[in-house]
Design a protein around this motif. Structure first.
Motif, PDB file in Angstrom:
ATOM      1  N   ALA A 108     -47.062  17.795 -56.655  1.00  0.00           N
ATOM      2  CA  ALA A 108     -48.137  17.044 -56.007  1.00  0.00           C
ATOM      3  C   ALA A 108     -49.278  17.934 -55.515  1.00  0.00           C
ATOM      4  O   ALA A 108     -50.450  17.545 -55.623  1.00  0.00           O
ATOM      5  CB  ALA A 108     -47.564  16.209 -54.859  1.00  0.00           C
ATOM      6  N   PRO A 109     -49.019  19.136 -54.940  1.00  0.00           N
ATOM      7  CA  PRO A 109     -50.157  19.973 -54.536  1.00  0.00           C
ATOM      8  C   PRO A 109     -51.110  20.309 -55.678  1.00  0.00           C
ATOM      9  O   PRO A 109     -52.310  20.438 -55.456  1.00  0.00           O
ATOM     10  CB  PRO A 109     -49.478  21.230 -53.982  1.00  0.00           C
ATOM     11  CG  PRO A 109     -48.156  20.752 -53.485  1.00  0.00           C
ATOM     12  CD  PRO A 109     -47.740  19.693 -54.457  1.00  0.00           C
ATOM     13  N   LEU A 110     -50.592  20.456 -56.898  1.00  0.00           N
ATOM     14  CA  LEU A 110     -51.478  20.706 -58.030  1.00  0.00           C
ATOM     15  C   LEU A 110     -52.435  19.539 -58.239  1.00  0.00           C
ATOM     16  O   LEU A 110     -53.607  19.722 -58.570  1.00  0.00           O
ATOM     17  CB  LEU A 110     -50.666  20.962 -59.301  1.00  0.00           C
ATOM     18  CG  LEU A 110     -50.069  22.358 -59.463  1.00  0.00           C
ATOM     19  CD1 LEU A 110     -49.148  22.401 -60.683  1.00  0.00           C
ATOM     20  CD2 LEU A 110     -51.162  23.399 -59.606  1.00  0.00           C
ATOM     21  N   MET A 111     -51.912  18.332 -58.055  1.00  0.00           N
ATOM     22  CA  MET A 111     -52.758  17.144 -58.200  1.00  0.00           C
ATOM     23  C   MET A 111     -53.894  17.163 -57.176  1.00  0.00           C
ATOM     24  O   MET A 111     -55.056  16.901 -57.513  1.00  0.00           O
ATOM     25  CB  MET A 111     -51.901  15.892 -58.022  1.00  0.00           C
ATOM     26  CG  MET A 111     -52.685  14.588 -57.963  1.00  0.00           C
ATOM     27  SD  MET A 111     -51.613  13.189 -57.553  1.00  0.00           S
ATOM     28  CE  MET A 111     -51.117  13.583 -55.870  1.00  0.00           C
ATOM     29  N   THR A 112     -53.593  17.500 -55.916  1.00  0.00           N
ATOM     30  CA  THR A 112     -54.642  17.486 -54.892  1.00  0.00           C
ATOM     31  C   THR A 112     -55.571  18.699 -55.014  1.00  0.00           C
ATOM     32  O   THR A 112     -56.735  18.618 -54.617  1.00  0.00           O
ATOM     33  CB  THR A 112     -54.025  17.440 -53.488  1.00  0.00           C
ATOM     34  OG1 THR A 112     -53.073  18.501 -53.339  1.00  0.00           O
ATOM     35  CG2 THR A 112     -53.334  16.111 -53.254  1.00  0.00           C
ATOM     36  N   ILE A 113     -55.071  19.827 -55.543  1.00  0.00           N
ATOM     37  CA  ILE A 113     -55.965  20.956 -55.818  1.00  0.00           C
ATOM     38  C   ILE A 113     -57.011  20.543 -56.839  1.00  0.00           C
ATOM     39  O   ILE A 113     -58.213  20.816 -56.678  1.00  0.00           O
ATOM     40  CB  ILE A 113     -55.161  22.177 -56.305  1.00  0.00           C
ATOM     41  CG1 ILE A 113     -54.380  22.796 -55.144  1.00  0.00           C
ATOM     42  CG2 ILE A 113     -56.103  23.222 -56.916  1.00  0.00           C
ATOM     43  CD1 ILE A 113     -53.439  23.903 -55.551  1.00  0.00           C
ATOM     44  N   ALA A 114     -56.559  19.877 -57.919  1.00  0.00           N
ATOM     45  CA  ALA A 114     -57.516  19.380 -58.917  1.00  0.00           C
ATOM     46  C   ALA A 114     -58.478  18.381 -58.292  1.00  0.00           C
ATOM     47  O   ALA A 114     -59.679  18.369 -58.605  1.00  0.00           O
ATOM     48  CB  ALA A 114     -56.767  18.752 -60.079  1.00  0.00           C
ATOM     49  N   CYS A 115     -57.967  17.553 -57.388  1.00  0.00           N
ATOM     50  CA  CYS A 115     -58.840  16.584 -56.707  1.00  0.00           C
ATOM     51  C   CYS A 115     -59.898  17.300 -55.874  1.00  0.00           C
ATOM     52  O   CYS A 115     -61.071  16.926 -55.877  1.00  0.00           O
ATOM     53  CB  CYS A 115     -57.991  15.673 -55.827  1.00  0.00           C
ATOM     54  SG  CYS A 115     -58.950  14.468 -54.897  1.00  0.00           S
ATOM     55  N   GLY A 116     -59.495  18.363 -55.146  1.00  0.00           N
ATOM     56  CA  GLY A 116     -60.448  19.115 -54.347  1.00  0.00           C
ATOM     57  C   GLY A 116     -61.525  19.772 -55.188  1.00  0.00           C
ATOM     58  O   GLY A 116     -62.675  19.892 -54.761  1.00  0.00           O
ATOM     59  N   VAL A 117     -61.166  20.220 -56.412  1.00  0.00           N
ATOM     60  CA  VAL A 117     -62.143  20.847 -57.295  1.00  0.00           C
ATOM     61  C   VAL A 117     -63.108  19.810 -57.855  1.00  0.00           C
ATOM     62  O   VAL A 117     -64.334  19.972 -57.807  1.00  0.00           O
ATOM     63  CB  VAL A 117     -61.432  21.599 -58.434  1.00  0.00           C
ATOM     64  CG1 VAL A 117     -62.440  22.083 -59.468  1.00  0.00           C
ATOM     65  CG2 VAL A 117     -60.629  22.776 -57.886  1.00  0.00           C
ATOM     66  N   VAL A 118     -62.561  18.730 -58.396  1.00  0.00           N
ATOM     67  CA  VAL A 118     -63.389  17.741 -59.091  1.00  0.00           C
ATOM     68  C   VAL A 118     -64.282  16.979 -58.124  1.00  0.00           C
ATOM     69  O   VAL A 118     -65.451  16.707 -58.416  1.00  0.00           O
ATOM     70  CB  VAL A 118     -62.483  16.770 -59.880  1.00  0.00           C
ATOM     71  CG1 VAL A 118     -63.308  15.631 -60.477  1.00  0.00           C
ATOM     72  CG2 VAL A 118     -61.736  17.521 -60.979  1.00  0.00           C
ATOM     73  N   MET A 119     -63.761  16.659 -56.942  1.00  0.00           N
ATOM     74  CA  MET A 119     -64.499  15.791 -56.010  1.00  0.00           C
ATOM     75  C   MET A 119     -65.070  16.571 -54.834  1.00  0.00           C
ATOM     76  O   MET A 119     -65.326  15.995 -53.773  1.00  0.00           O
ATOM     77  CB  MET A 119     -63.570  14.678 -55.506  1.00  0.00           C
ATOM     78  CG  MET A 119     -62.926  13.889 -56.622  1.00  0.00           C
ATOM     79  SD  MET A 119     -62.250  12.327 -56.076  1.00  0.00           S
ATOM     80  CE  MET A 119     -63.754  11.423 -55.727  1.00  0.00           C
ATOM     81  N   ARG A 120     -65.312  17.870 -55.004  1.00  0.00           N
ATOM     82  CA  ARG A 120     -65.791  18.676 -53.885  1.00  0.00           C
ATOM     83  C   ARG A 120     -67.148  18.217 -53.365  1.00  0.00           C
ATOM     84  O   ARG A 120     -67.479  18.438 -52.197  1.00  0.00           O
ATOM     85  CB  ARG A 120     -65.871  20.149 -54.286  1.00  0.00           C
ATOM     86  CG  ARG A 120     -66.786  20.443 -55.468  1.00  0.00           C
ATOM     87  CD  ARG A 120     -66.622  21.897 -55.904  1.00  0.00           C
ATOM     88  NE  ARG A 120     -67.467  22.253 -57.029  1.00  0.00           N
ATOM     89  CZ  ARG A 120     -67.139  22.060 -58.290  1.00  0.00           C
ATOM     90  NH1 ARG A 120     -65.982  21.481 -58.594  1.00  0.00           N
ATOM     91  NH2 ARG A 120     -67.958  22.430 -59.264  1.00  0.00           N
ATOM     92  N   ASP A 121     -67.959  17.587 -54.225  1.00  0.00           N
ATOM     93  CA  ASP A 121     -69.265  17.089 -53.797  1.00  0.00           C
ATOM     94  C   ASP A 121     -69.259  15.577 -53.592  1.00  0.00           C
ATOM     95  O   ASP A 121     -70.314  14.966 -53.444  1.00  0.00           O
ATOM     96  CB  ASP A 121     -70.340  17.456 -54.827  1.00  0.00           C
ATOM     97  CG  ASP A 121     -70.521  18.962 -54.948  1.00  0.00           C
ATOM     98  OD1 ASP A 121     -70.399  19.645 -53.924  1.00  0.00           O
ATOM     99  OD2 ASP A 121     -70.767  19.440 -56.074  1.00  0.00           O
ATOM    100  N   GLY A 122     -68.054  14.983 -53.598  1.00  0.00           N
ATOM    101  CA  GLY A 122     -67.946  13.537 -53.460  1.00  0.00           C
ATOM    102  C   GLY A 122     -67.058  13.162 -52.282  1.00  0.00           C
ATOM    103  O   GLY A 122     -66.830  13.956 -51.368  1.00  0.00           O
ATOM    104  N   PRO A 123     -66.502  11.936 -52.299  1.00  0.00           N
ATOM    105  CA  PRO A 123     -65.659  11.471 -51.182  1.00  0.00           C
ATOM    106  C   PRO A 123     -64.259  12.065 -51.254  1.00  0.00           C
ATOM    107  O   PRO A 123     -63.255  11.354 -51.404  1.00  0.00           O
ATOM    108  CB  PRO A 123     -65.650   9.950 -51.392  1.00  0.00           C
ATOM    109  CG  PRO A 123     -65.792   9.779 -52.866  1.00  0.00           C
ATOM    110  CD  PRO A 123     -66.686  10.895 -53.324  1.00  0.00           C
TER     111      PRO A 123
END
Length: 369
Positions: A108-123
Motif C-alpha cells: 500500500a505505501p507504494l500506491m500512496t507514493i505514486a499518488c504523492g508523485v502524480v497528484m503533487r500539484d492537485g488535491p
C-alpha cells in the motif's frame, strides 16, 4: 555554453521533462528503488506460499508496471495519462489486498507514493485520506489486528505525504531560483536606466552650458579677444568638470548637491543673458534631499537655457518646496522630456511630486513631504 543546474524532474518552466535522459527521467528513477517493497511478495511467490500463484504473480507484475509507468509519466509532464495509470494502480492494489493476496498490505505505501508523485500539484491530501481510510476498512474486513492496521495506515499515509511535501519543496526551490534570476535581470535593467538617466542629466546640462559659452566666444572673438579667451577657458573648465562628473556617475555618484548646482546655474543663466534671482535658506538640507534639489536646479535651469527664451529666472526654496520660474515659453507643460521624467522618478522615490505649469511663463515645482 554552461548549463545551469535544474531541479530534478522539472524543466525551466516548472514542468516535467519529456525527453529521455533529461531531469524528468532522472526524477522518476529516484522513485524506482522503492519497488524493493515488493520483494516480500516475490519471495512468497517463489517459495510457493501463495495459492493460486498465477493470478497473484500476474497482479503483482501489473502492480509494479503501473507504479513505474505512473511515476514516469508524471515526471514527463503527461498529467492525464499519469492520472489514468494511477487509478488503474489503485484498483489493482485493492484487488491484490482483498481478493488475491490478503497479506500483502505492505504494498500500500507504494500506491500512496505514486499518488504523492502524480497528484503533487492537485488535491493530494483528500485523495491520500480516502485511500488510507479505504485501506483501514479493507484490513479490518479481512480480520487484521488493530496493531497491524495502525502500522499499515501510518506507513501508507506517511509515504504519500512525505513524497508530496518533498516534491512541492523542490518546486518552491525551482520557483525561487527563477525569481532570483528575474530579480537579477530587473536590477540590471534598473541600473542601466539609472545610468542612462544620470548621463543625460549630467551631460545635457553641461553641454547646454558649453553651447551657450561657445556662442559667447563666437560673438566676442571679433571685438574682444581677451574676453573671448576667458569664455573659452570656461568652456575648457566645464568640459573637464563634465568628465569628472561622468566618472563619478560610473561609480554611483548621484549629484553635486544644491549649493554647487546653484553656483553653476547662476553662471549658466548669466552667460545666456538671463537675469537671475535666488532665494534659498542658508542651512544645508539632508543628503538625499540635497542631491534631489541639486538635480532639480540642474534640470530646471537646463530647460530655461535651452527652451524658454526667457529674460528672467527665479529660483526659490521654501522648506522642501523648490520652484524655478521664468518668463519665457518653456518646453510645454504637457510635454516632459527625458530629463524631467528622470527628475519625476527621483522625486517620487522620496515620496514627493513634480509639477510643471505655464502661467505667464514656465514653472517647475518640486515638493518633498
Amino acid at each position: 555554453m554552461t548549463r545551469k543546474p535544474e531541479i530534478p524532474g522539472r524543466d525551466r518552466e516548472g514542468r516535467g521533462s519529456g525527453v529521455t535522459g533529461r531531469p524528468g527521467d532522472l526524477g522518476a528513477l529516484a522513485f524506482h528503488p522503492w519497488l524493493l517493497l515488493a520483494y516480500p511478495p516475490v519471495r512468497e511467490l517463489a517459495e510457493g506460499l501463495v495459492r493460486p500463484a498465477a493470478p497473484a504473480a500476474l497482479c503483482l507484475a501489473l502492480f509494479v508496471a503501473l507504479y513505474a509507468l505512473s511515476v514516469t509519466l508524471s515526471f514527463r509532464g503527461r498529467r492525464r495519462a499519469a492520472t489514468g495509470t494511477l487509478v488503474a494502480l489503485v484498483l489493482v492494489t485493492f484487488l491484490l489486498l482483498t481478493a488475491v493476496a490478503e497479506g500483502w498490505f505492505y504494498l500500500a505505501p507504494l500506491m500512496t507514493i505514486a499518488c504523492g508523485v502524480v497528484m503533487r500539484d492537485g488535491p493530494v491530501y483528500p485523495v491520500l485520506t480516502a485511500l488510507t481510510v479505504a485501506l483501514a476498512v479493507a484490513m479490518w474486513w479481512n480480520g487484521s489486528s488493530w496493531e497491524n492496521i495502525s502500522l499499515s495506515v501510518w506507513g501508507t499515509a506517511a509515504g504519500g505525504l512525505v513524497v508530496s511535501i518533498v516534491l512541492k519543496l523542490f518546486s518552491v526551490i525551482a520557483e525561487l531560483h527563477r525569481t532570483r534570476e528575474e530579480l537579477a535581470h530587473a536590477a540590471v535593467a534598473e541600473e542601466r536606466l539609472r545610468f542612462s538617466r544620470d548621463l543625460h542629466d549630467l551631460l545635457g546640462h553641461t553641454l547646454s552650458v558649453m553651447v551657450v559659452k561657445a556662442q559667447v566666444v563666437r560673438r566676442l572673438a571679433p571685438h574682444d579677444a581677451e574676453a573671448a579667451a576667458r569664455q573659452a577657458a570656461d568652456v575648457e573648465a566645464i568640459g573637464r568638470e563634465a568628465l569628472t562628473e561622468v566618472r563619478g556617475a560610473i561609480t554611483g555618484y548621484r549629484g553635486r548637491g544644491l549649493a554647487a548646482e546653484l553656483a553653476s546655474a547662476r553662471t549658466a543663466l548669466a552667460d545666456a543673458g538671463i537675469s537671475t534671482a535666488v532665494t534659498v535658506p542658508g542651512a544645508r538640507p539632508a543628503p538625499e534631499l540635497d542631491a534631489l534639489l541639486g538635480w532639480a536646479v540642474r534640470e530646471g535651469v537646463t530647460n530655461v537655457v535651452r527652451h524658454s527664451g526667457a529674460r528672467t529666472c527665479e529660483i526659490r526654496l521654501e522648506g522642501t518646496v523648490l520652484e524655478i520660474r521664468d518668463d519665457g515659453r518653456g518646453p510645454g507643460a504637457s510635454t516632459l522630456g527625458n530629463g524631467l521624467r528622470g527628475l519625476a522618478e527621483r522625486t517620487a522615490a522620496l515620496g514627493g511630486t513634480l509639477e510643471t505649469r505655464e502661467d505667464g511663463g514656465f514653472l517647475l515645482r518640486v515638493t518633498i513631504p
